[in-house]
Design a protein around this motif. Structure first.
Motif, PDB file in Angstrom:
ATOM      1  N   ALA A   1     -32.254 -33.326  39.035  1.00 46.89           N
ATOM      2  CA  ALA A   1     -31.527 -33.902  37.685  1.00 46.89           C
ATOM      3  C   ALA A   1     -31.972 -34.525  36.271  1.00 46.89           C
ATOM      4  CB  ALA A   1     -30.775 -34.296  37.669  1.00 46.89           C
ATOM      5  N   THR A   2     -31.493 -34.148  35.362  1.00 46.10           N
ATOM      6  CA  THR A   2     -32.729 -34.314  34.101  1.00 46.10           C
ATOM      7  C   THR A   2     -31.671 -34.907  32.878  1.00 46.10           C
ATOM      8  OG1 THR A   2     -34.112 -33.098  34.152  1.00 46.10           O
ATOM      9  CG2 THR A   2     -33.894 -33.812  32.284  1.00 46.10           C
ATOM     10  N   THR A   3     -31.682 -36.431  32.166  1.00 49.39           N
ATOM     11  CA  THR A   3     -30.809 -36.413  30.723  1.00 49.39           C
ATOM     12  C   THR A   3     -31.553 -35.981  30.328  1.00 49.39           C
ATOM     13  OG1 THR A   3     -30.109 -38.299  32.749  1.00 49.39           O
ATOM     14  CG2 THR A   3     -29.655 -38.516  30.727  1.00 49.39           C
ATOM     15  N   TYR A   4     -30.266 -35.328  29.263  1.00 50.67           N
ATOM     16  CA  TYR A   4     -31.125 -35.537  27.683  1.00 50.67           C
ATOM     17  C   TYR A   4     -30.067 -36.229  26.564  1.00 50.67           C
ATOM     18  CZ  TYR A   4     -33.295 -31.256  30.683  1.00 50.67           C
ATOM     19  OH  TYR A   4     -33.934 -30.307  31.208  1.00 50.67           O
ATOM     20  N   ASN A   5     -31.399 -35.968  25.910  1.00 48.65           N
ATOM     21  CA  ASN A   5     -30.176 -37.496  24.720  1.00 48.65           C
ATOM     22  C   ASN A   5     -30.033 -36.697  23.283  1.00 48.65           C
ATOM     23  OD1 ASN A   5     -30.527 -39.552  26.904  1.00 48.65           O
ATOM     24  ND2 ASN A   5     -32.424 -39.668  25.900  1.00 48.65           N
ATOM     25  N   PHE A   6     -29.104 -37.232  22.223  1.00 46.86           N
ATOM     26  CA  PHE A   6     -28.902 -36.056  21.139  1.00 46.86           C
ATOM     27  C   PHE A   6     -29.091 -37.636  20.702  1.00 46.86           C
ATOM     28  CE2 PHE A   6     -27.766 -33.454  25.248  1.00 46.86           C
ATOM     29  CZ  PHE A   6     -28.306 -31.899  23.944  1.00 46.86           C
ATOM     30  N   ARG A   7     -29.238 -37.292  18.987  1.00 47.05           N
ATOM     31  CA  ARG A   7     -28.856 -37.786  17.958  1.00 47.05           C
ATOM     32  C   ARG A   7     -27.074 -38.165  17.390  1.00 47.05           C
ATOM     33  NH1 ARG A   7     -34.547 -36.258  15.791  1.00 47.05           N
ATOM     34  NH2 ARG A   7     -33.543 -34.464  16.467  1.00 47.05           N
ATOM     35  N   SER A   8     -27.082 -36.549  17.792  1.00 47.04           N
ATOM     36  CA  SER A   8     -25.302 -35.979  17.138  1.00 47.04           C
ATOM     37  C   SER A   8     -24.245 -35.453  17.835  1.00 47.04           C
ATOM     38  CB  SER A   8     -25.778 -35.765  15.668  1.00 47.04           C
ATOM     39  OG  SER A   8     -25.752 -33.731  16.038  1.00 47.04           O
ATOM     40  N   GLY A   9     -23.359 -34.971  17.371  1.00 54.33           N
ATOM     41  CA  GLY A   9     -22.457 -34.311  18.312  1.00 54.33           C
ATOM     42  C   GLY A   9     -23.050 -32.747  18.286  1.00 54.33           C
TER      43      GLY A   9
ATOM     44  N   PRO B   1     -25.931 -39.449  25.766  1.00 56.17           N
ATOM     45  CA  PRO B   1     -26.422 -38.698  26.517  1.00 56.17           C
ATOM     46  C   PRO B   1     -25.976 -37.070  27.419  1.00 56.17           C
ATOM     47  CG  PRO B   1     -25.594 -40.134  28.002  1.00 56.17           C
ATOM     48  CD  PRO B   1     -25.965 -40.726  26.286  1.00 56.17           C
ATOM     49  N   ILE B   2     -26.522 -36.274  27.767  1.00 52.90           N
ATOM     50  CA  ILE B   2     -25.740 -35.537  28.920  1.00 52.90           C
ATOM     51  C   ILE B   2     -26.981 -35.152  29.772  1.00 52.90           C
ATOM     52  CG2 ILE B   2     -25.422 -32.629  29.190  1.00 52.90           C
ATOM     53  CD1 ILE B   2     -24.356 -32.864  26.215  1.00 52.90           C
ATOM     54  N   THR B   3     -26.271 -35.052  31.323  1.00 51.36           N
ATOM     55  CA  THR B   3     -26.996 -35.214  31.944  1.00 51.36           C
ATOM     56  C   THR B   3     -27.162 -33.840  32.552  1.00 51.36           C
ATOM     57  OG1 THR B   3     -26.930 -37.765  32.921  1.00 51.36           O
ATOM     58  CG2 THR B   3     -27.621 -36.247  34.804  1.00 51.36           C
ATOM     59  N   LEU B   4     -27.210 -33.166  32.964  1.00 51.40           N
ATOM     60  CA  LEU B   4     -27.362 -31.620  33.657  1.00 51.40           C
ATOM     61  C   LEU B   4     -28.259 -31.697  35.330  1.00 51.40           C
ATOM     62  CD1 LEU B   4     -28.975 -29.154  31.059  1.00 51.40           C
ATOM     63  CD2 LEU B   4     -26.495 -30.408  31.562  1.00 51.40           C
ATOM     64  N   ALA B   5     -27.207 -30.938  36.065  1.00 49.60           N
ATOM     65  CA  ALA B   5     -27.948 -31.239  37.730  1.00 49.60           C
ATOM     66  C   ALA B   5     -29.301 -30.275  37.358  1.00 49.60           C
ATOM     67  CB  ALA B   5     -27.015 -30.413  38.545  1.00 49.60           C
ATOM     68  N   ALA B   6     -29.752 -30.219  38.601  1.00 47.86           N
ATOM     69  CA  ALA B   6     -30.729 -29.680  39.045  1.00 47.86           C
ATOM     70  C   ALA B   6     -30.861 -28.496  39.377  1.00 47.86           C
ATOM     71  CB  ALA B   6     -31.699 -30.076  40.840  1.00 47.86           C
ATOM     72  N   GLY B   7     -31.435 -27.607  38.323  1.00 44.24           N
ATOM     73  CA  GLY B   7     -31.289 -25.860  38.171  1.00 44.24           C
ATOM     74  C   GLY B   7     -29.767 -25.477  37.887  1.00 44.24           C
ATOM     75  N   GLU B   8     -29.300 -26.588  36.170  1.00 45.24           N
ATOM     76  CA  GLU B   8     -27.633 -26.437  36.327  1.00 45.24           C
ATOM     77  C   GLU B   8     -28.123 -25.096  35.384  1.00 45.24           C
ATOM     78  OE1 GLU B   8     -23.795 -28.544  34.500  1.00 45.24           O
ATOM     79  OE2 GLU B   8     -25.474 -29.639  35.470  1.00 45.24           O
ATOM     80  N   LYS B   9     -27.176 -24.458  35.030  1.00 48.73           N
ATOM     81  CA  LYS B   9     -27.277 -23.626  33.531  1.00 48.73           C
ATOM     82  C   LYS B   9     -26.460 -23.766  32.470  1.00 48.73           C
ATOM     83  CE  LYS B   9     -30.083 -20.114  35.551  1.00 48.73           C
ATOM     84  NZ  LYS B   9     -29.896 -18.325  35.540  1.00 48.73           N
ATOM     85  N   ARG B  10     -27.059 -23.830  31.606  1.00 45.20           N
ATOM     86  CA  ARG B  10     -25.787 -23.839  30.048  1.00 45.20           C
ATOM     87  C   ARG B  10     -25.966 -22.667  29.657  1.00 45.20           C
ATOM     88  NH1 ARG B  10     -23.610 -29.169  29.719  1.00 45.20           N
ATOM     89  NH2 ARG B  10     -23.156 -29.801  31.133  1.00 45.20           N
TER      90      ARG B  10
END
Length: 293
Positions: A203-211, A241-250
């Motif tokens: 799982a990986t967490t991605y950080n965003f600076r805005s909406g 932050p947005i966390t995606l599970a291992a292998g998750e697709k958006r």
């Protein structure tokens, strides 16, 4: 060096302007689309600037080409007070102070000279963006070119992007984009679909600076950004932050109406479409080339 310029077929002969005490760049010959006219009303020299790519990894060599063409119906004369023929500065988009200027820390012979360009004749100069003022950090940049003649003729700005260098073993998320077609008519809708696939092992967490979660850019052959999805949008300015599970697709989808932003125009030619996941740092999809007829 000069040569006749044919508006339908031409061979770009590269001329290297070598400053005193600095090493010359290797000569290259390349064909570059003329792109949007890069002079303002009344100017008699058309100055075009381009980079060899639209996106670079941090530390990668950035090659710049400047082309000066006489567009008046008589001979043109460029007067120089030194051996310097051109210059350009690089700004981080939104900043007023340059982070790089080509002529900084270079020396030139102090000698008056005049270059004569017959009607439709062109001079071409090649250069590279060095690290003498420090390496360019990841971000969006704008290059402003000019000739070093007595009237300081300027060309339109061009944009490029520097992204973080990713090690070959880095299995961070990947972003892949596609368009619904490769050839379009002027004004026709362009649909862009893109998929983010997370690291397959954790799982990986991605950080965003805005909406804002993503963006799509369209650039012309001269490297100018003629449209981007978020241009007329407003986003809440909050870190999240947005966390995606291992292998998750958006999956994401954007539609471009084929119309340019103000002060730009869409003409027949080749364009580059690039999707971006707006995390910090951003994740870029490989650019896609489309043709508009």
């Amino acid at each position: 060096m000069k040569h006749k310029f044919n508006r339908n077929h031409f061979l770009a002969l590269t001329v290297i302007a070598t400053p005193l005490f600095s090493s010359a760049l290797p000569a290259t010959a390349q064909k570059t689309p003329a792109g949007k006219r890069s002079v303002k009303g009344g100017s008699w020299i058309d100055l075009q600037a381009s980079t060899d790519k639209l996106q670079y990894q941090e530390g990668e060599t950035i090659k710049v080409t400047l082309k000066a063409t006489n567009i008046q119906e008589k001979d043109a004369y460029l007067k120089f007070s030194s051996g310097q023929r051109f210059d350009f500065s690089v700004y981080k988009v939104g900043d007023k102070e340059p982070v790089y200027t080509w002529s900084a820390n270079k020396s030139f012979t102090m000698m008056m000279s005049t270059v004569k360009l017959k009607m439709a004749e062109r001079e071409t100069y090649n250069a590279e963006i060095g690290d003498e003022m420090g390496p360019l950090k990841p971000g969006n940049y704008r290059l402003k070119p000019r000739l070093a003649n007595s009237t300081n003729i300027r060309g339109l700005t061009i944009d490029f992007t520097v992204v973080p260098k990713v090690a070959a073993t880095d299995k961070r998320a990947t972003l892949v984009a596609k368009t619904n077609k490769s050839v379009y008519k002027v004004g026709e809708d362009v649909k862009v679909d893109f998929t983010l696939t997370n690291n397959p092992s954790k799982a990986t967490t991605y950080n965003f600076r805005s909406g804002q979660n993503y963006d799509v850019f369209v650039k012309n052959a001269a490297g100018e950004s003629v449209w981007n999805w978020s241009a007329n949008m407003r986003f809440i300015m909050i870190s999240r932050p947005i966390t995606l599970a291992a292998g998750e697709k958006r999956n994401f989808s954007v539609q471009w109406s084929g119309q340019a932003l103000p002060d730009h125009e869409i003409t027949p030619g080749k364009y580059t479409v690039q999707a971006v996941y707006a995390s910090d740092p951003e994740i870029y999809a490989p650019p896609i080339t489309i043709e508009i007829r």
